[in-house]
Enzyme design. Sequence first.
Site, PDB file in Angstrom:
ATOM      1  CB  ILE A  13      -0.981  -0.024   1.189  1.00 45.90           C
ATOM      2  CG1 ILE A  13      -1.775  -1.338   1.150  1.00 45.90           C
ATOM      3  CG2 ILE A  13      -1.934   1.165   1.144  1.00 45.90           C
ATOM      4  CD1 ILE A  13      -2.571  -1.627   2.399  1.00 45.90           C
ATOM      5  CB  SER A 125      -7.043  -3.838   9.675  1.00 40.24           C
ATOM      6  OG  SER A 125      -7.761  -4.986   9.324  1.00 40.24           O
ATOM      7  CE1 TYR A 151      -1.999  -6.608  10.477  1.00 36.42           C
ATOM      8  CE2 TYR A 151      -4.099  -7.768  10.402  1.00 36.42           C
ATOM      9  CZ  TYR A 151      -3.288  -6.733   9.993  1.00 36.42           C
ATOM     10  OH  TYR A 151      -3.783  -5.799   9.108  1.00 36.42           O
ATOM     11  CE  LYS A 155      -2.079  -2.898  11.200  1.00 30.36           C
ATOM     12  NZ  LYS A 155      -1.096  -1.871  10.870  1.00 30.36           N
ATOM     13  N   GLY A 298     -11.211 -18.751  12.067  1.00 34.76           N
ATOM     14  CA  GLY A 298     -11.121 -17.303  12.280  1.00 34.76           C
ATOM     15  C   GLY A 298     -11.740 -16.472  11.169  1.00 34.76           C
TER      16      GLY A 298
HETATM   17  C1  UD1 Z   1      -7.145 -11.035   6.125  1.00 28.88           C
HETATM   18  C2  UD1 Z   1      -6.953 -10.825   7.595  1.00 28.88           C
HETATM   19  C3  UD1 Z   1      -7.139  -9.376   7.932  1.00 28.88           C
HETATM   20  C4  UD1 Z   1      -6.195  -8.528   7.106  1.00 28.88           C
HETATM   21  C5  UD1 Z   1      -6.453  -8.794   5.634  1.00 28.88           C
HETATM   22  C6  UD1 Z   1      -5.435  -8.050   4.795  1.00 28.88           C
HETATM   23  C7  UD1 Z   1      -7.712 -12.942   8.586  1.00 28.88           C
HETATM   24  C8  UD1 Z   1      -8.687 -13.588   9.530  1.00 28.88           C
HETATM   25  N1  UD1 Z   1      -7.875 -11.636   8.362  1.00 28.88           N
HETATM   26  O1  UD1 Z   1      -8.506 -10.752   5.843  1.00 28.88           O
HETATM   27  O2  UD1 Z   1      -6.884  -9.178   9.297  1.00 28.88           O
HETATM   28  O3  UD1 Z   1      -6.383  -7.175   7.405  1.00 28.88           O
HETATM   29  O4  UD1 Z   1      -6.310 -10.188   5.377  1.00 28.88           O
HETATM   30  O5  UD1 Z   1      -5.736  -8.169   3.460  1.00 28.88           O
HETATM   31  O6  UD1 Z   1      -6.836 -13.588   8.077  1.00 28.88           O
HETATM   32  N2  UD1 Z   1      -9.710 -17.453   0.829  1.00 28.88           N
HETATM   33  C9  UD1 Z   1      -9.858 -18.696   0.221  1.00 28.88           C
HETATM   34  N3  UD1 Z   1      -8.733 -19.321  -0.213  1.00 28.88           N
HETATM   35  C10 UD1 Z   1      -7.480 -18.780  -0.081  1.00 28.88           C
HETATM   36  C11 UD1 Z   1      -7.347 -17.513   0.540  1.00 28.88           C
HETATM   37  C12 UD1 Z   1      -8.484 -16.884   1.003  1.00 28.88           C
HETATM   38  O7  UD1 Z   1     -10.959 -19.216   0.093  1.00 28.88           O
HETATM   39  O8  UD1 Z   1      -6.495 -19.423  -0.486  1.00 28.88           O
HETATM   40  C13 UD1 Z   1     -10.911 -16.774   1.310  1.00 28.88           C
HETATM   41  C14 UD1 Z   1     -10.903 -16.603   2.817  1.00 28.88           C
HETATM   42  O9  UD1 Z   1     -11.463 -17.725   3.454  1.00 28.88           O
HETATM   43  C15 UD1 Z   1     -11.777 -15.341   2.958  1.00 28.88           C
HETATM   44  C16 UD1 Z   1     -11.514 -14.558   1.667  1.00 28.88           C
HETATM   45  O10 UD1 Z   1     -10.948 -15.472   0.759  1.00 28.88           O
HETATM   46  O11 UD1 Z   1     -13.105 -15.711   3.018  1.00 28.88           O
HETATM   47  C17 UD1 Z   1     -10.564 -13.398   1.862  1.00 28.88           C
HETATM   48  O12 UD1 Z   1      -9.415 -13.892   2.531  1.00 28.88           O
HETATM   49  P1  UD1 Z   1      -8.092 -13.022   2.736  1.00 28.88           P
HETATM   50  O13 UD1 Z   1      -7.656 -12.467   1.443  1.00 28.88           O
HETATM   51  O14 UD1 Z   1      -7.123 -13.861   3.509  1.00 28.88           O
HETATM   52  O15 UD1 Z   1      -8.583 -11.787   3.598  1.00 28.88           O
HETATM   53  P2  UD1 Z   1      -9.361 -11.747   5.000  1.00 28.88           P
HETATM   54  O16 UD1 Z   1      -9.383 -13.045   5.657  1.00 28.88           O
HETATM   55  O17 UD1 Z   1     -10.661 -11.076   4.768  1.00 28.88           O
END
Ligand code: UD1
Length: 341
Positions: A13, A125, A151, A155, A298
């Site tokens: 960012i 965040s 983490y 924040k 989570g």
């Molecule tokens: C995560 C962090 C958040 C952080 C943000 C930064 C957690 C619980 N939260 O958010 O604190 O600020 O990243 O960008 O980790 N997904 C899949 N397959 C994958 C990867 C992700 O299905 O291989 C899904 C996850 O289950 C979720 C969505 O994609 O539902 C978004 O995931 P992700 O990009 O990791 O972001 P967050 O979990 O929302």
Amino acid sequence: MKHILVTGGAGYIGTHTVVELINNGFVPVIVDDFRNSSHLAIQGIEHITKQKLLIHEFDLCDLIAVKSLFSRYSFDGIIHFAAYKAVGESVNSPLKYYTNNLQSLTNILACMIEFQVNNLVFSSSCTVYGDPVGIKEVSENSEKAQPSSPYGNTKLIGENIIEDTAKANPWLKSICLRYFNPVGAHPSAEIGEFPIGKPNNLLPFVTQTAIGLHEKLTVFGNDYPTVDGSCVRDFIHVVDLANAHVQAIDFLNSHKDGFNEAINIGTGKGTSVLEIINLFEKISNQKLNWEFGPRRDGDVIEIFANASKAKELLNWEAKHTVEDAVLSAWNWEINLKQKRF
Ligand code: UD1
């Protein structure tokens, strides 16, 4: 010329914000020790802006080094990005996160007080809302909860540290920007995200799978109570997010003392994981290898921003669509492949 300290300015960012600061006539001063970023990112910014950057390479936990920087420049504002951000790693190494993320912040605040620098934009965040049971659209007044990781705690605690410091120093102004899910890359494809190791975030994993770095993407969970059973997030284009920082700095510069608030930065619209995959397949014109897997511990089911405060106070709103973000992320991945090999 207004000098803005950008900590973590070589990061994802940070790089996009440095570009937008320059586009808006500011002089960014970058501090980054490159432990989690690449010098290629600096080259990318210099290509885009055709400017040589001011960069200082040191660890922000080193108070003497931070003081020495503040004595060299007269800053008109600070944008503090530098922090560790891997959720899973923070669970295994909490002290690494608490020490680094909080000590760098307290060092910056101490120098702001000592050198009377009064405008701070802090990288926060939506994780500070924890798992908001029963509500999908969160506003700044929504109840904050225990974040699901160390983490996330850094924040939330970071926001509290700033609030307390500002109470004791009423001339200090700050905005904590609560990002939803930053995605995408600069349209030039000169800068973007450089995930170190295997990415945990969705879009880098999608594009890396498509480019052949992983065999397949696992979609975590298919039976959530959402539009299609997968989780829903508010994916915000990183260039829009970068501009929110510029507008926050402008706002603080023109605002009287005592402004300390948190502002959501998102599109206000939820997009599901499966919708992202479909969009990616359409935009890249290729099939993605993916399968459903179990839910990830989570994970919040569905969350998106109420972004009306950003519009009201900063006159900021997202201009890019999620399609723009997916396309730019894909172009960046293709460009990055040439840098990798
Ligand atoms: C995560 C962090 C958040 C952080 C943000 C930064 C957690 C619980 N939260 O958010 O604190 O600020 O990243 O960008 O980790 N997904 C899949 N397959 C994958 C990867 C992700 O299905 O291989 C899904 C996850 O289950 C979720 C969505 O994609 O539902 C978004 O995931 P992700 O990009 O990791 O972001 P967050 O979990 O929302």
